[in-house]
Motif scaffolding. Structure first.
Motif, short mmCIF file in Angstrom:
data_model
loop_
_atom_site.label_atom_id
_atom_site.label_comp_id
_atom_site.label_asym_id
_atom_site.label_seq_id
_atom_site.Cartn_x
_atom_site.Cartn_y
_atom_site.Cartn_z
N ILE A 15 2.69 -9.74 7.12
CA ILE A 15 3.83 -9.29 6.32
C ILE A 15 3.53 -7.94 5.68
CG2 ILE A 15 5.19 -9.76 4.24
CD1 ILE A 15 4.98 -12.75 4.93
N ARG A 16 2.34 -7.83 5.09
CA ARG A 16 1.95 -6.57 4.45
C ARG A 16 1.94 -5.42 5.45
NH1 ARG A 16 -1.90 -9.87 1.86
NH2 ARG A 16 -3.57 -9.11 3.24
N TRP A 17 1.27 -5.63 6.57
CA TRP A 17 1.14 -4.55 7.53
C TRP A 17 2.45 -4.26 8.26
CZ3 TRP A 17 -2.52 -1.14 7.30
CH2 TRP A 17 -3.72 -1.48 6.68
N GLY A 18 3.30 -5.26 8.38
CA GLY A 18 4.62 -5.02 8.94
C GLY A 18 5.44 -4.11 8.03
N ILE A 19 5.36 -4.36 6.73
CA ILE A 19 6.07 -3.52 5.76
C ILE A 19 5.48 -2.11 5.76
CG2 ILE A 19 6.51 -3.17 3.29
CD1 ILE A 19 6.72 -6.21 3.02
N TYR A 20 4.16 -2.01 5.83
CA TYR A 20 3.52 -0.69 5.86
C TYR A 20 3.94 0.10 7.11
CZ TYR A 20 0.38 -2.32 2.14
OH TYR A 20 -0.14 -2.79 0.97
N LEU A 21 3.97 -0.58 8.26
CA LEU A 21 4.39 0.09 9.49
C LEU A 21 5.82 0.60 9.36
CD1 LEU A 21 4.06 0.92 12.45
CD2 LEU A 21 4.69 -1.42 13.10
N SER A 103 11.50 -11.49 -1.69
CA SER A 103 10.99 -12.86 -1.64
C SER A 103 9.49 -12.97 -1.45
CB SER A 103 11.70 -13.64 -0.52
OG SER A 103 13.10 -13.67 -0.75
N CYS A 104 8.88 -12.05 -0.70
CA CYS A 104 7.47 -12.28 -0.41
C CYS A 104 6.58 -11.04 -0.49
CB CYS A 104 7.31 -12.92 0.97
SG CYS A 104 7.96 -11.94 2.32
N ALA A 105 7.13 -9.89 -0.87
CA ALA A 105 6.29 -8.70 -1.00
C ALA A 105 5.63 -8.67 -2.38
CB ALA A 105 7.11 -7.43 -0.78
N GLU A 106 4.35 -8.37 -2.41
CA GLU A 106 3.64 -8.25 -3.68
C GLU A 106 3.87 -6.86 -4.28
OE1 GLU A 106 -0.31 -8.88 -2.39
OE2 GLU A 106 -0.09 -11.06 -2.11
N GLN A 107 3.62 -6.74 -5.57
CA GLN A 107 3.85 -5.47 -6.25
C GLN A 107 3.02 -4.34 -5.65
OE1 GLN A 107 3.29 -6.08 -10.47
NE2 GLN A 107 5.37 -6.86 -10.74
N ASP A 108 1.77 -4.63 -5.34
CA ASP A 108 0.92 -3.59 -4.76
C ASP A 108 1.45 -3.13 -3.40
OD1 ASP A 108 -0.76 -3.56 -6.91
OD2 ASP A 108 -2.29 -4.83 -6.01
N VAL A 109 2.00 -4.06 -2.63
CA VAL A 109 2.55 -3.72 -1.32
C VAL A 109 3.76 -2.80 -1.48
CG1 VAL A 109 3.69 -4.65 0.74
CG2 VAL A 109 1.71 -5.82 -0.23
N VAL A 110 4.62 -3.10 -2.43
CA VAL A 110 5.81 -2.28 -2.65
C VAL A 110 5.41 -0.90 -3.18
CG1 VAL A 110 7.98 -2.06 -3.94
CG2 VAL A 110 7.30 -4.27 -2.99
N ARG A 111 4.42 -0.86 -4.08
CA ARG A 111 3.95 0.44 -4.59
C ARG A 111 3.44 1.31 -3.44
NH1 ARG A 111 1.15 -2.76 -8.60
NH2 ARG A 111 2.28 -2.78 -10.56
N ARG A 112 2.56 0.73 -2.63
CA ARG A 112 2.02 1.50 -1.50
C ARG A 112 3.14 1.86 -0.52
NH1 ARG A 112 -2.07 -2.72 -1.51
NH2 ARG A 112 -3.91 -2.03 -2.69
N GLY A 113 4.06 0.94 -0.32
CA GLY A 113 5.16 1.20 0.60
C GLY A 113 6.01 2.38 0.16
N LEU A 114 6.31 2.46 -1.13
CA LEU A 114 7.09 3.58 -1.65
C LEU A 114 6.34 4.90 -1.47
CD1 LEU A 114 8.64 2.09 -4.92
CD2 LEU A 114 9.87 2.80 -2.87
N VAL A 115 5.05 4.88 -1.76
CA VAL A 115 4.25 6.10 -1.59
C VAL A 115 4.20 6.49 -0.11
CG1 VAL A 115 1.95 7.10 -1.81
CG2 VAL A 115 2.88 5.70 -3.66
#
Length: 421
Positions: A15-21, A103-115
């Motif tokens: 999930i994390r790496w899918g969002i990052y991609l 529903s399932c993204a953590e705060q750190d994932v969203v922070r990194r995703g925005l950056v």
């Protein structure tokens, strides 16, 4: 038998790496960004089954989104071309990005995703700026009449992404907790993105950007209004001649002139598109003509024979009203109204002079939301898949980044996401 509990960490990682991609590729490739989203969505579904928990978390947006989708589906059954409408309805799957992140993204994932979206958009901006410089100056202006599309196939898609990310980047610069080299990097990214936005020569994106910054200034920080005025003045001096000419033509209001059913002066056809779109709504008031059928319906209400048919009404509200009727239009207004109420409350709740990633994201999303709606008065950006996917990701971010916020304690330090800011 395989221990299903051992799969959970792998699914969470997917999930994390899918969002990052998705975040890295959104300004470059719709295919790569969709692969990232689909990977995360499938992992999310399996994870929910293994954990035996609800698939998504309810928010203030859940009911409005469901009602909106129901109205879109209803229009399919009354469509003048059901096949086209079914195909278009399937494109709304990107709304799942919102529920995935909430529903399932953590705060750190969203922070990194925005950056990551800012960094990748800055890289994509270099492509567009280079494209403009080459076609305008190196190639002697041979291709200058074509607005740059950068890494996208269409200049409106490209400018829409740049518009949104320019505001997010500016908010991170002004309100984020960054210092030193990080702050310098964000400043550089902001300048690069804004330069590319100017080079697209897309007036609707320019208006959206100005409206988004102005809304942020009026609601929270009046200093932004002064910054906006200074920025516009600077752009009037340093912007390329093509950009100044676009502004001049916009101020002059050059539009198509029709006499006795004959086009005597070709210009902006939006006023005729809007009028014919309103006529489509008037003749199909309840459920419209069906998704993807504006192109078929509007020419019969034009006072002239168009040289080409437009796929959309160059206006979110008129387009959705024509294709889905008043039912779909009201559902759309309710959906954006619900989010506008939510995000305004979030912005107002933050104490003055706060510097945190959460506040910067909330301010950036608010400005980007207003920019999106403003640009949508002149184009159908809600139906642009690349822009819409980014739109839903950003709309979800404040729900995650402000999760668990507490009121300012006696010491005066506000706690956001478990960290004092």
């Amino acid at each position: 038998m395989m221990d299903t509990q051992k799969l959970i960490p792998y699914l969470e990682r997917l999930i994390r790496w899918g969002i990052y991609l998705y975040c890295v590729s959104v300004p470059f490739s719709i295919a790569a960004s969709q692969i990232g989203v689909i990977t995360a969505l499938v992992s999310w579904l399996i994870l929910a089954i293994l954990k035996r928990q609800a698939l998504w978390k309810n928010t203030v947006m859940t009911v409005p989104i469901v009602i909106f989708l129901a109205a879109q589906l209803l229009s399919v059954f009354f469509s003048i071309d059901v096949g086209r409408s079914i195909h278009e309805f399937r494109s709304y799957w990107h709304i799942l990005v919102f529920f995935l992140v909430v529903s399932c993204a953590e705060q750190d994932v969203v922070r990194r995703g925005l950056v990551l979206t800012v960094v990748s958009t800055a890289a994509a901006s270099l492509v567009g700026t280079g494209q403009y410089v080459y076609t305008r100056y190196i190639a002697g202006g041979a291709l200058a009449e074509h607005r740059v599309s950068g890494t996208m196939g269409m200049y409106m898609t490209y400018s829409g992404i740049l518009m949104i990310e320019a505001i997010v980047c500016l908010a991170l610069l002004l309100y984020g907790p960054f210092r030193g080299k990080q702050r310098g990097g964000i400043l550089l990214a902001c300048v690069v993105i804004l330069a590319a936005l100017v080079c697209t020569l897309t007036r609707s994106a320019w208006l959206g950007f100005v409206a988004g910054i102005a809304a942020m200034g009026v609601l929270k920080d009046r200093r932004l209004l002064l910054l906006l005025l200074l920025g516009v003045a600077a752009a009037a001096v340093v912007a390329p001649q093509d950009a100044r000419e676009r502004v001049s033509r916009m101020m002059q209001g050059q539009k198509t002139v029709v006499r006795e059913g004959v086009v005597v002066s070709q210009g902006d056809e939006r006023p005729y598109l809007w009028k014919s779109g309103i006529e489509v709504i008037r003749h199909n008031p309840v459920c419209g003509v069906g998704l993807k059928n504006f192109r078929k319906a509007y020419p019969r209400y034009l006072p002239y024979k168009p040289l080409k048919n437009f796929n959309h009404a160059h206006n979110n509200f008129i387009h959705l009203g024509a294709e889905t009727g008043l039912a779909g239009l009201c559902a759309f207004v309710m959906m954006i109204g619900a989010y506008l109420w939510y995000i305004i409350q979030k912005v107002r709740a933050v104490p003055p002079k706060t510097r945190s990633f959460g506040f910067a994201a909330v301010m950036g999303v608010f400005g980007a939301f207003i920019a999106f709606l403003t640009a949508g008065l002149f184009e159908y950006n809600f139906g642009d898949s690349e822009v819409a996917m980014l739109f839903w990701f950003l709309l979800a971010a404040p729900f995650v980044l402000t999760r668990g916020d507490e009121k300012t304690p006696a010491g005066g330090r506000r706690v956001t996401g478990g960290k004092a800011v």
